[in-house]
Design a protein around this motif. Structure first.
Motif, PDB file in Angstrom:
ATOM      1  N   GLY A   1       0.787  -1.226   0.000  1.00 54.76           N
ATOM      2  CA  GLY A   1       0.000   0.000   0.000  1.00 54.76           C
ATOM      3  C   GLY A   1       0.820   1.278   0.000  1.00 54.76           C
ATOM      4  N   ASP A   2       2.146   1.139   0.000  1.00 55.20           N
ATOM      5  CA  ASP A   2       3.021   2.312  -0.011  1.00 55.20           C
ATOM      6  C   ASP A   2       3.476   2.640  -1.434  1.00 55.20           C
ATOM      7  N   VAL A   3       3.724   3.910  -1.672  1.00 54.86           N
ATOM      8  CA  VAL A   3       4.273   4.339  -2.954  1.00 54.86           C
ATOM      9  C   VAL A   3       5.786   4.157  -2.895  1.00 54.86           C
ATOM     10  N   PRO A   4       6.370   3.388  -3.810  1.00 57.72           N
ATOM     11  CA  PRO A   4       7.818   3.155  -3.776  1.00 57.72           C
ATOM     12  C   PRO A   4       8.608   4.409  -4.112  1.00 57.72           C
ATOM     13  N   SER A   5       9.809   4.493  -3.591  1.00 56.18           N
ATOM     14  CA  SER A   5      10.663   5.654  -3.847  1.00 56.18           C
ATOM     15  C   SER A   5      11.757   5.340  -4.869  1.00 56.18           C
ATOM     16  N   GLU A   6      11.579   4.251  -5.618  1.00 53.14           N
ATOM     17  CA  GLU A   6      12.540   3.870  -6.648  1.00 53.14           C
ATOM     18  C   GLU A   6      11.898   4.043  -8.027  1.00 53.14           C
ATOM     19  N   ARG A   7      12.660   4.602  -8.955  1.00 49.83           N
ATOM     20  CA  ARG A   7      12.140   4.863 -10.289  1.00 49.83           C
ATOM     21  C   ARG A   7      11.611   3.596 -10.966  1.00 49.83           C
TER      22      ARG A   7
ATOM     23  N   ASN B   1       9.390  10.951 -12.192  1.00 50.63           N
ATOM     24  CA  ASN B   1      10.279  12.049 -11.809  1.00 50.63           C
ATOM     25  C   ASN B   1       9.575  13.069 -10.923  1.00 50.63           C
ATOM     26  N   VAL B   2       8.306  13.365 -11.241  1.00 48.20           N
ATOM     27  CA  VAL B   2       7.557  14.334 -10.442  1.00 48.20           C
ATOM     28  C   VAL B   2       7.383  13.824  -9.017  1.00 48.20           C
ATOM     29  N   VAL B   3       6.975  12.574  -8.876  1.00 48.77           N
ATOM     30  CA  VAL B   3       6.762  11.998  -7.548  1.00 48.77           C
ATOM     31  C   VAL B   3       8.077  11.918  -6.768  1.00 48.77           C
ATOM     32  N   LEU B   4       9.129  11.490  -7.424  1.00 50.87           N
ATOM     33  CA  LEU B   4      10.436  11.394  -6.764  1.00 50.87           C
ATOM     34  C   LEU B   4      10.928  12.765  -6.310  1.00 50.87           C
TER      35      LEU B   4
END
Length: 232
Positions: A111-117, A132-135
């Protein structure tokens, strides 16, 4: 994106001056999409393709109240999502992607948004620009998302002239001073959205006109001098 006019690339020193000017005007530029967490930011960016931030914000106000998490979005269902985003272009396909990416976040990421492209780009409806926007915005990574505004500004000014969004991104990563990398994305997008417009750039109020290679510069509408104004 239209093929850019050929222009030489500005020097690193000039790029430094440009981003110094942006920083002087607005040290902490912000994105214009509304969100409450990483998930709603991701959804908002997916919905923003070929749509305005204002339009997306209107459509997602109630949607995010009802479904601020992947689980709640899945419970809402594809048709439920569709009903809330009908005012956005390509809403059926986007609703399908939002439902599918919510399912995948639950199944593969707890349920988490990953922080890897790589993990972000594996989600339905998420390409390099969205990742890119989310990161950049949520995870504070120094990425640059090249949309139509940023592509135009990079080519017009000479900051990063290149024929494709990826090539522009790669050039910007090399020429933007490291200390300005986190905010470069927003400075350039806001500049393109409000000053360096597609049809008629407002060169007469541009804060970086002294370094910009775009010609001919557009004059003040009344042919009288005007002091450069802030980005927005």
């Amino acid at each position: 994106m239209a093929a850019p006019r050929k222009v030489k690339q500005l020097s690193r020193a000039t790029a430094e001056a440009i981003f110094n000017r942006f920083h002087e005007i607005e040290p902490e530029p912000k994105g214009e999409l509304d969100y409450v967490n990483a998930f709603t930011l991701l959804v908002a960016v997916v919905l923003s393709a070929q749509a305005t931030d204002v339009g997306v914000n209107k459509a997602t106000k109630r949607l995010f109240e009802l479904a601020p998490t992947p689980a709640a979005m899945v419970a809402l269902g594809e048709e439920g999502i569709t009903e809330h985003i009908r005012t956005i272009g390509l809403y059926r396909g986007k609703a399908k992607n939002v439902f599918a990416l919510s399912q995948l976040l639950l199944e593969k990421h707890g349920g988490d948004v990953p922080s890897e492209r790589e993990a972000l780009e594996a989600l339905p409806g998420v390409g390099r620009k969205t990742a890119n926007v989310v990161l950049n915005i949520f995870f504070k990574q120094p990425t640059i998302a090249v949309d139509t505004h940023l592509f135009r500004v990079s080519n017009r000014t000479g900051l990063a002239p290149a024929p494709t969004p990826l090539a522009v991104e790669q050039k910007l990563l090399k020429i933007v001073p490291e200390r300005f990398m986190l905010h470069a994305h927003h400075w350039l997008i806001l500049h393109g959205r409000y000053i360096c417009k597609a049809r008629t750039p407002e060169c007469w109020r541009c804060p970086i006109r002294e370094w910009c290679l775009y010609e001919p510069k557009t004059p003040f509408p009344n042919k009288s001098p005007k002091k450069a104004l802030p980005l927005a």
